[in-house]
Scaffold this active site. Structure first.
Site: not given
Length: 218
Positions: A126, A130
């Site tokens: 994750y 990003k």
């Protein structure tokens, strides 16, 4: 000021709070909602221009409007996405596509929601996603790029995210005891910060996290 603002992710927690603020702001003349489906409850406002599209085709799409700034608040979870590839598609590829399209529509400023700890070399998929998204939007040619890196978000959602809810309950009472960058922040505070940034974007790339996300609270 007659700002024309594009929003990608207006149905999410932060995007929704920002939408509520910006449609009531006299300095904003138009709100373009970039999304994959119609959202009638948001489109009833006279300032709103809905723009439904497939994010995977945005690169080739000709500009359909003119805007001054874009706010990208797209995001999902691994559970909801169903796979790492799908999460990367939404949180990175769709976000970059939305930002690039807004740039084609004339936007000179970008505000994008990332996450504390984001880095292309992070151990977490994750956070790598990003971080990759951040790297890509920096190169799109905006006059101003504001990357917001909140920790846990406070505020009610239409959907339940167990990890986020658990973190809110555990960390909120002790938020003053942990480093500022990791403290939970309410979506309303973040929305206010975004509103200030689109109205006074300045120039260059800035990364806001911790106390810098609070800004002038109102």
């Amino acid at each position: 000021m007659n700002k024309r603002i594009m929003i990608a992710g207006a149905t999410g927690l932060v995007g929704g709070r920002f939408f509520s603020r910006v449609v009531a702001d006299a300095d904003c003349s138009e709100v373009v909602l970039l999304g994959r489906r119609s959202v009638p409850e948001l489109e009833v406002h006279e300032k709103v221009t809905p723009l439904m599209t497939d994010f995977s085709d945005l690169v080739e799409r000709a500009p359909a409007c003119e805007v001054d700034a874009v706010v990208c608040a797209l995001g999902t979870t691994l559970k909801k996405a169903g796979s790492r590839a799908r999460l990367f598609e939404v949180d990175c590829l769709y976000t970059v596509a939305a930002a690039a399209y807004a740039r084609k529509c004339g936007a000179s400023a970008l505000v994008v929601i990332s996450s504390v700890g984001a880095s292309p070399t992070a151990l977490s998929h994750y956070l790598r996603t990003k971080g990759e998204m951040e790297a890509r939007v920096r190169g799109l040619g905006f006059q101003a790029v504001h990357i917001l890196r909140p920790s846990l978000l406070l505020g009610g959602r239409d959907e339940t995210r167990f990890g986020e809810t658990f973190g809110q309950r555990m960390l909120s009472p002790f938020s003053r005891l942990i480093p500022a960058r990791y403290r939970p922040i309410h979506a309303d505070i973040l929305a206010h910060k975004i509103e200030r940034l689109v109205k006074e974007p300045g120039e260059g790339v800035s990364i806001c996290q911790g106390d810098s996300l609070g800004g002038d609270r109102g």
